[in-house]
Write a protein that holds these residues in place. Structure first.
Motif, PDB file in Angstrom:
ATOM      1  N   THR A  54      37.076  34.953   7.441  1.00  0.00           N
ATOM      2  CA  THR A  54      37.618  34.780   8.793  1.00  0.00           C
ATOM      3  C   THR A  54      36.878  33.649   9.491  1.00  0.00           C
ATOM      4  O   THR A  54      35.659  33.660   9.581  1.00  0.00           O
ATOM      5  N   ILE A  55      37.621  32.651   9.967  1.00  0.00           N
ATOM      6  CA  ILE A  55      37.024  31.500  10.634  1.00  0.00           C
ATOM      7  C   ILE A  55      36.935  31.706  12.138  1.00  0.00           C
ATOM      8  O   ILE A  55      35.967  31.330  12.780  1.00  0.00           O
ATOM      9  N   SER A  56      37.977  32.301  12.730  1.00  0.00           N
ATOM     10  CA  SER A  56      37.973  32.453  14.184  1.00  0.00           C
ATOM     11  C   SER A  56      38.704  33.722  14.593  1.00  0.00           C
ATOM     12  O   SER A  56      39.512  34.258  13.844  1.00  0.00           O
ATOM     13  N   ILE A  57      38.382  34.170  15.787  1.00  0.00           N
ATOM     14  CA  ILE A  57      39.088  35.302  16.392  1.00  0.00           C
ATOM     15  C   ILE A  57      39.430  34.925  17.827  1.00  0.00           C
ATOM     16  O   ILE A  57      38.755  34.105  18.447  1.00  0.00           O
ATOM     17  N   PHE A  58      40.491  35.493  18.322  1.00  0.00           N
ATOM     18  CA  PHE A  58      40.929  35.259  19.688  1.00  0.00           C
ATOM     19  C   PHE A  58      40.884  36.590  20.420  1.00  0.00           C
ATOM     20  O   PHE A  58      41.465  37.565  19.966  1.00  0.00           O
ATOM     21  N   LEU A  59      40.188  36.628  21.529  1.00  0.00           N
ATOM     22  CA  LEU A  59      40.058  37.838  22.327  1.00  0.00           C
ATOM     23  C   LEU A  59      40.638  37.588  23.706  1.00  0.00           C
ATOM     24  O   LEU A  59      40.492  36.497  24.265  1.00  0.00           O
ATOM     25  N   ARG A  60      41.264  38.601  24.243  1.00  0.00           N
ATOM     26  CA  ARG A  60      41.822  38.494  25.583  1.00  0.00           C
ATOM     27  C   ARG A  60      41.417  39.725  26.368  1.00  0.00           C
ATOM     28  O   ARG A  60      41.515  40.839  25.877  1.00  0.00           O
ATOM     29  N   ASN A  61      40.958  39.507  27.582  1.00  0.00           N
ATOM     30  CA  ASN A  61      40.566  40.610  28.443  1.00  0.00           C
ATOM     31  C   ASN A  61      41.312  40.457  29.763  1.00  0.00           C
ATOM     32  O   ASN A  61      41.083  39.505  30.504  1.00  0.00           O
ATOM     33  N   LYS A  62      42.207  41.387  30.031  1.00  0.00           N
ATOM     34  CA  LYS A  62      42.980  41.353  31.262  1.00  0.00           C
ATOM     35  C   LYS A  62      42.254  42.162  32.330  1.00  0.00           C
ATOM     36  O   LYS A  62      41.756  43.249  32.067  1.00  0.00           O
ATOM     37  N   PHE A  63      42.155  41.601  33.519  1.00  0.00           N
ATOM     38  CA  PHE A  63      41.557  42.328  34.626  1.00  0.00           C
ATOM     39  C   PHE A  63      42.318  41.984  35.897  1.00  0.00           C
ATOM     40  O   PHE A  63      43.011  40.975  35.976  1.00  0.00           O
ATOM     41  N   THR A  64      42.202  42.850  36.879  1.00  0.00           N
ATOM     42  CA  THR A  64      42.893  42.668  38.148  1.00  0.00           C
ATOM     43  C   THR A  64      41.881  42.459  39.253  1.00  0.00           C
ATOM     44  O   THR A  64      40.905  43.201  39.359  1.00  0.00           O
ATOM     45  N   LEU A  65      42.113  41.469  40.036  1.00  0.00           N
ATOM     46  CA  LEU A  65      41.269  41.168  41.190  1.00  0.00           C
ATOM     47  C   LEU A  65      42.112  41.416  42.426  1.00  0.00           C
ATOM     48  O   LEU A  65      43.122  40.747  42.649  1.00  0.00           O
ATOM     49  N   ASN A  66      41.739  42.404  43.221  1.00  0.00           N
ATOM     50  CA  ASN A  66      42.546  42.792  44.376  1.00  0.00           C
ATOM     51  C   ASN A  66      42.393  41.839  45.560  1.00  0.00           C
ATOM     52  O   ASN A  66      43.354  41.546  46.240  1.00  0.00           O
ATOM     53  N   GLN A  67      41.194  41.391  45.826  1.00  0.00           N
ATOM     54  CA  GLN A  67      40.946  40.506  46.962  1.00  0.00           C
ATOM     55  C   GLN A  67      40.178  39.277  46.496  1.00  0.00           C
ATOM     56  O   GLN A  67      38.958  39.330  46.349  1.00  0.00           O
ATOM     57  N   LEU A  68      40.864  38.188  46.269  1.00  0.00           N
ATOM     58  CA  LEU A  68      40.209  36.960  45.826  1.00  0.00           C
ATOM     59  C   LEU A  68      39.130  36.528  46.815  1.00  0.00           C
ATOM     60  O   LEU A  68      38.087  36.021  46.416  1.00  0.00           O
ATOM     61  N   SER A  69      39.324  36.779  48.071  1.00  0.00           N
ATOM     62  CA  SER A  69      38.344  36.372  49.083  1.00  0.00           C
ATOM     63  C   SER A  69      37.027  37.140  48.968  1.00  0.00           C
ATOM     64  O   SER A  69      36.017  36.715  49.532  1.00  0.00           O
ATOM     65  N   ASP A  70      37.015  38.267  48.245  1.00  0.00           N
ATOM     66  CA  ASP A  70      35.780  39.035  48.047  1.00  0.00           C
ATOM     67  C   ASP A  70      34.834  38.369  47.050  1.00  0.00           C
ATOM     68  O   ASP A  70      33.658  38.706  47.000  1.00  0.00           O
ATOM     69  N   ILE A  71      35.338  37.437  46.259  1.00  0.00           N
ATOM     70  CA  ILE A  71      34.540  36.781  45.224  1.00  0.00           C
ATOM     71  C   ILE A  71      33.910  35.516  45.794  1.00  0.00           C
ATOM     72  O   ILE A  71      34.607  34.615  46.258  1.00  0.00           O
ATOM     73  N   THR A  72      32.585  35.454  45.770  1.00  0.00           N
ATOM     74  CA  THR A  72      31.882  34.243  46.186  1.00  0.00           C
ATOM     75  C   THR A  72      31.203  33.549  45.007  1.00  0.00           C
ATOM     76  O   THR A  72      30.948  32.359  45.063  1.00  0.00           O
ATOM     77  N   HIS A  73      30.916  34.314  43.940  1.00  0.00           N
ATOM     78  CA  HIS A  73      30.300  33.771  42.739  1.00  0.00           C
ATOM     79  C   HIS A  73      30.901  34.465  41.528  1.00  0.00           C
ATOM     80  O   HIS A  73      31.306  35.625  41.610  1.00  0.00           O
ATOM     81  N   LEU A  74      30.924  33.765  40.424  1.00  0.00           N
ATOM     82  CA  LEU A  74      31.422  34.334  39.181  1.00  0.00           C
ATOM     83  C   LEU A  74      30.414  34.024  38.083  1.00  0.00           C
ATOM     84  O   LEU A  74      29.997  32.877  37.917  1.00  0.00           O
ATOM     85  N   LEU A  75      29.986  35.038  37.357  1.00  0.00           N
ATOM     86  CA  LEU A  75      29.030  34.878  36.272  1.00  0.00           C
ATOM     87  C   LEU A  75      29.728  35.185  34.968  1.00  0.00           C
ATOM     88  O   LEU A  75      30.392  36.213  34.833  1.00  0.00           O
ATOM     89  N   PHE A  76      29.604  34.296  33.993  1.00  0.00           N
ATOM     90  CA  PHE A  76      30.191  34.495  32.677  1.00  0.00           C
ATOM     91  C   PHE A  76      29.061  34.544  31.659  1.00  0.00           C
ATOM     92  O   PHE A  76      28.223  33.655  31.616  1.00  0.00           O
ATOM     93  N   HIS A  77      29.039  35.589  30.844  1.00  0.00           N
ATOM     94  CA  HIS A  77      28.040  35.730  29.789  1.00  0.00           C
ATOM     95  C   HIS A  77      28.767  35.882  28.463  1.00  0.00           C
ATOM     96  O   HIS A  77      29.687  36.682  28.354  1.00  0.00           O
ATOM     97  N   ALA A  78      28.362  35.109  27.479  1.00  0.00           N
ATOM     98  CA  ALA A  78      28.987  35.186  26.159  1.00  0.00           C
ATOM     99  C   ALA A  78      27.924  35.472  25.110  1.00  0.00           C
ATOM    100  O   ALA A  78      26.935  34.758  25.009  1.00  0.00           O
ATOM    101  N   ASP A  79      28.124  36.519  24.355  1.00  0.00           N
ATOM    102  CA  ASP A  79      27.291  36.832  23.198  1.00  0.00           C
ATOM    103  C   ASP A  79      28.120  36.426  21.993  1.00  0.00           C
ATOM    104  O   ASP A  79      29.116  37.080  21.684  1.00  0.00           O
ATOM    105  N   TYR A  80      27.770  35.330  21.346  1.00  0.00           N
ATOM    106  CA  TYR A  80      28.657  34.755  20.345  1.00  0.00           C
ATOM    107  C   TYR A  80      27.917  34.308  19.094  1.00  0.00           C
ATOM    108  O   TYR A  80      26.719  34.138  19.093  1.00  0.00           O
ATOM    109  N   ASP A  81      28.722  34.114  18.050  1.00  0.00           N
ATOM    110  CA  ASP A  81      28.221  33.639  16.760  1.00  0.00           C
ATOM    111  C   ASP A  81      29.403  32.963  16.062  1.00  0.00           C
ATOM    112  O   ASP A  81      30.322  33.639  15.645  1.00  0.00           O
TER     113      ASP A  81
END
Length: 72
Positions: free
Chosen positions: A12-39
């Protein structure tokens, strides 16, 4: 390299992952942190827009079967 917790078929060379989430109030978000544990590499998209990638690809637009130029 023996440190993965996910079991994939051999070759296997690659995998594709999708994570669906709902954000109710976009104005509530002031920062977004993305963390990836990958190989060994990754490219992350949010709503179809690239937001982050590892720095070990040979091409700017790698195909699904591209490999990285070094292990991570």
């Amino acid at each position: 390299d023996g440190d993965d917790n996910t079991i994939l078929p051999s070759g296997t060379i690659s995998i594709f992952l999708r994570n669906k989430f709902t954000l109710n109030q976009l104005s509530d978000i002031t920062h977004l942190l993305f963390h990836a544990d990958y190989d060994d590499g990754f490219i992350a998209y949010l709503n179809g827009v690239e937001i982050m990638r590892s720095n070990n690809f040979n091409e700017f637009f790698p195909s699904f079967n591209s490999t990285t130029n070094m292990d991570h």
